[in-house]
Enzyme design. Structure first.
Site, PDB file in Angstrom:
ATOM      1  N   ASP A   1      -4.477  21.054 -13.624  1.00  0.00           N
ATOM      2  CA  ASP A   1      -4.802  19.552 -14.215  1.00  0.00           C
ATOM      3  C   ASP A   1      -4.617  19.898 -15.683  1.00  0.00           C
ATOM      4  OD1 ASP A   1      -6.211  17.536 -15.366  1.00  0.00           O
ATOM      5  OD2 ASP A   1      -7.811  17.511 -14.193  1.00  0.00           O
TER       6      ASP A   1
ATOM      7  N   ARG B   1       0.991  -1.139  -0.139  1.00  0.00           N
ATOM      8  CA  ARG B   1       0.040   0.130  -0.055  1.00  0.00           C
ATOM      9  C   ARG B   1       0.852   1.313  -0.075  1.00  0.00           C
ATOM     10  NH1 ARG B   1      -2.661  -0.799   4.436  1.00  0.00           N
ATOM     11  NH2 ARG B   1      -1.657   0.990   5.385  1.00  0.00           N
TER      12      ARG B   1
ATOM     13  N   LYS C   1      -5.264   8.761 -19.596  1.00  0.00           N
ATOM     14  CA  LYS C   1      -5.645   9.375 -20.824  1.00  0.00           C
ATOM     15  C   LYS C   1      -4.400   9.328 -21.885  1.00  0.00           C
ATOM     16  CE  LYS C   1      -9.536  10.380 -19.255  1.00  0.00           C
ATOM     17  NZ  LYS C   1      -9.694  10.901 -18.091  1.00  0.00           N
TER      18      LYS C   1
ATOM     19  N   TYR D   1     -12.854  20.055 -14.570  1.00  0.00           N
ATOM     20  CA  TYR D   1     -13.369  18.560 -14.490  1.00  0.00           C
ATOM     21  C   TYR D   1     -14.424  18.719 -13.559  1.00  0.00           C
ATOM     22  CZ  TYR D   1     -13.955  13.758 -14.495  1.00  0.00           C
ATOM     23  OH  TYR D   1     -14.596  12.496 -14.538  1.00  0.00           O
TER      24      TYR D   1
HETATM   25  N1  PLP Z   1      -8.924  15.378 -15.070  1.00  0.00           N
HETATM   26  C1  PLP Z   1      -9.761  15.415 -16.378  1.00  0.00           C
HETATM   27  C2  PLP Z   1      -9.188  16.445 -17.144  1.00  0.00           C
HETATM   28  C3  PLP Z   1     -10.120  14.220 -16.856  1.00  0.00           C
HETATM   29  O1  PLP Z   1     -10.687  14.442 -17.914  1.00  0.00           O
HETATM   30  C4  PLP Z   1     -10.672  13.161 -15.945  1.00  0.00           C
HETATM   31  C5  PLP Z   1     -11.328  12.200 -16.651  1.00  0.00           C
HETATM   32  O2  PLP Z   1     -12.074  11.412 -16.461  1.00  0.00           O
HETATM   33  C6  PLP Z   1      -9.928  13.304 -14.795  1.00  0.00           C
HETATM   34  C7  PLP Z   1      -9.132  14.226 -14.269  1.00  0.00           C
HETATM   35  C8  PLP Z   1     -10.242  12.003 -13.772  1.00  0.00           C
HETATM   36  O3  PLP Z   1      -9.378  11.046 -14.332  1.00  0.00           O
HETATM   37  P1  PLP Z   1      -9.826   9.574 -14.017  1.00  0.00           P
HETATM   38  O4  PLP Z   1     -10.800   9.190 -14.815  1.00  0.00           O
HETATM   39  O5  PLP Z   1      -8.216   8.892 -14.385  1.00  0.00           O
HETATM   40  O6  PLP Z   1      -9.986   9.264 -12.462  1.00  0.00           O
END
Ligand code: PLP
Length: 337
Positions: free
Chosen positions: A140, A15, A165, A68
């Site tokens: 982000d 962990r 991604k 997001y």
């Molecule tokens: N940040 C962005 C810009 C995203 O498009 C996403 C996607 O879903 C996330 C964060 C969250 O990532 P995850 O789906 O890997 O938890």
């Protein structure tokens, strides 16, 4: 005893991390020009990890409102239960962000480019607000990736990626990463060991394998994104295209100044189409598969109104700028012809 006294480096327990993970963390830190990186089981686990480690009851966080939506929801709905206050201001309105800062503000958060509108943050301006007011900043940069922009070079404190991604790149894993200065990451890493939101060694192996072709994939996805955006912009059945590489995009100048390429994600509006006609167009597409992710080698397509906002009332969708005829296309590495 040697291990406990830090005389012998070795692993302790799954962990708290695993050897492959340390290798990939070093690579991701290097890609972003940061001192250190912490990997998580998903992008969301990474944002939750940072927010939980850095904010306490009474503290405040400010988001640009195109960030997001799950990240904003986590703070406004869930951190609120623990006494954290969330403010949201219009994306790229730097004066509004600065005006929202109080002595309890601990974190300024934005995505860049944003999703699905592809607004591009002036990172120098964003970071300088944080520095001037003594507040940490987080970008982000999932859509940009470190190939296209490195926010730390502009003075941003934390860079976050959903490695699900472009970094993983093959639509076959979930992972998240936070990059920054060693000292700032220390408390976040300690909390991660308690939260347990970490990756299995196999997932790490997939991520490292994906990184071997990261540069090639990004070059191709930048080229495909630009070419397909230009094609769509000249198409008679397209009402509008959102892509930072097009001179018509409101943030084209900022993007040109700060980004090496503009990525594979394109958002566009289908002319004279209601939501059903838009859905029918998506169903008729032959190569991209329908899916909400992005950044992988296979192209994916989706209708944000259906995929992410179907249970929102129309006026709220309008407030978020999600018309019924909006389509989001993530260009993969296919031959664009
Ligand atoms: N940040 C962005 C810009 C995203 O498009 C996403 C996607 O879903 C996330 C964060 C969250 O990532 P995850 O789906 O890997 O938890």
């Amino acid at each position: 005893i040697d291990f406990i006294e830090h005389k012998q480096p070795r692993e302790e327990y799954g962990r708290y991390g695993n050897p492959g993970e340390k290798v990939v963390e070093r690579k991701l830190a290097a890609l972003d020009g940061g001192e250190a990186a912490i990997l998580y089981a998903s992008g969301m686990a990474a944002i939750v990890g940072v927010v939980m480690a850095k904010l306490s009851a009474g503290d405040e966080v400010i988001f640009f409102d195109e960030c997001y939506h799950r990240s904003r929801e986590f703070c406004s709905k869930h951190m609120a239960r623990f006494g954290v206050v969330t403010h949201q201001v219009k994306a790229c309105d730097y004066d509004a962000m600065e005006a929202a800062i109080t002595p309890r503000t601990r974190l300024l958060i934005s995505e860049s480019p944003t999703n699905p509108h592809l607004s591009v943050v002036d990172l120098e301006r964003f970071a300088s607000i944080g520095r001037r007011r003594g507040v940490d900043t987080l970008i982000d940069a999932t859509l940009a990736t470190p190939y296209n922009v490195r926010p730390i070079e502009y003075g941003v404190d934390y860079v976050l990626h959903s490695a699900t991604k472009y970094l993983g790149g093959h639509n076959d894993l979930l992972a998240g990463v936070i990059v920054g200065a060693q000292e700032k990451l220390e408390s976040i890493r300690k909390l991660r060991g308690i939260m347990g939101a970490i990756n299995s060694p196999h997932n790490i192996y997939l991520l490292e394998r994906g990184l071997k072709t990261f540069e090639l994939r990004m070059r191709r996805q930048n080229e495909n994104g630009q070419a397909v955006a230009e094609f769509l912009a000249g198409h008679p059945r397209v009402e509008r295209v959102y892509y930072p590489g097009l001179p018509s995009h409101p943030y084209h100048e900022v993007a040109r100044r700060t980004m090496r390429g503009f990525g594979g994600l394109i958002t566009f509006l289908v002319k004279d189409a209601d939501w059903r006609a838009t859905a029918a167009m998506i169903d008729a597409v032959k190569i991209p598969r329908i899916g909400p992710s992005l950044g992988g080698v296979e192209s994916l397509i989706e209708q944000p109104m259906v995929m992410s906002y179907f249970d929102y009332p129309p006026e709220e969708r309008a407030r978020f700028g999600i018309p019924d005829n909006m389509v989001r296309l993530s260009c993969g590495i296919e031959n664009r012809e």
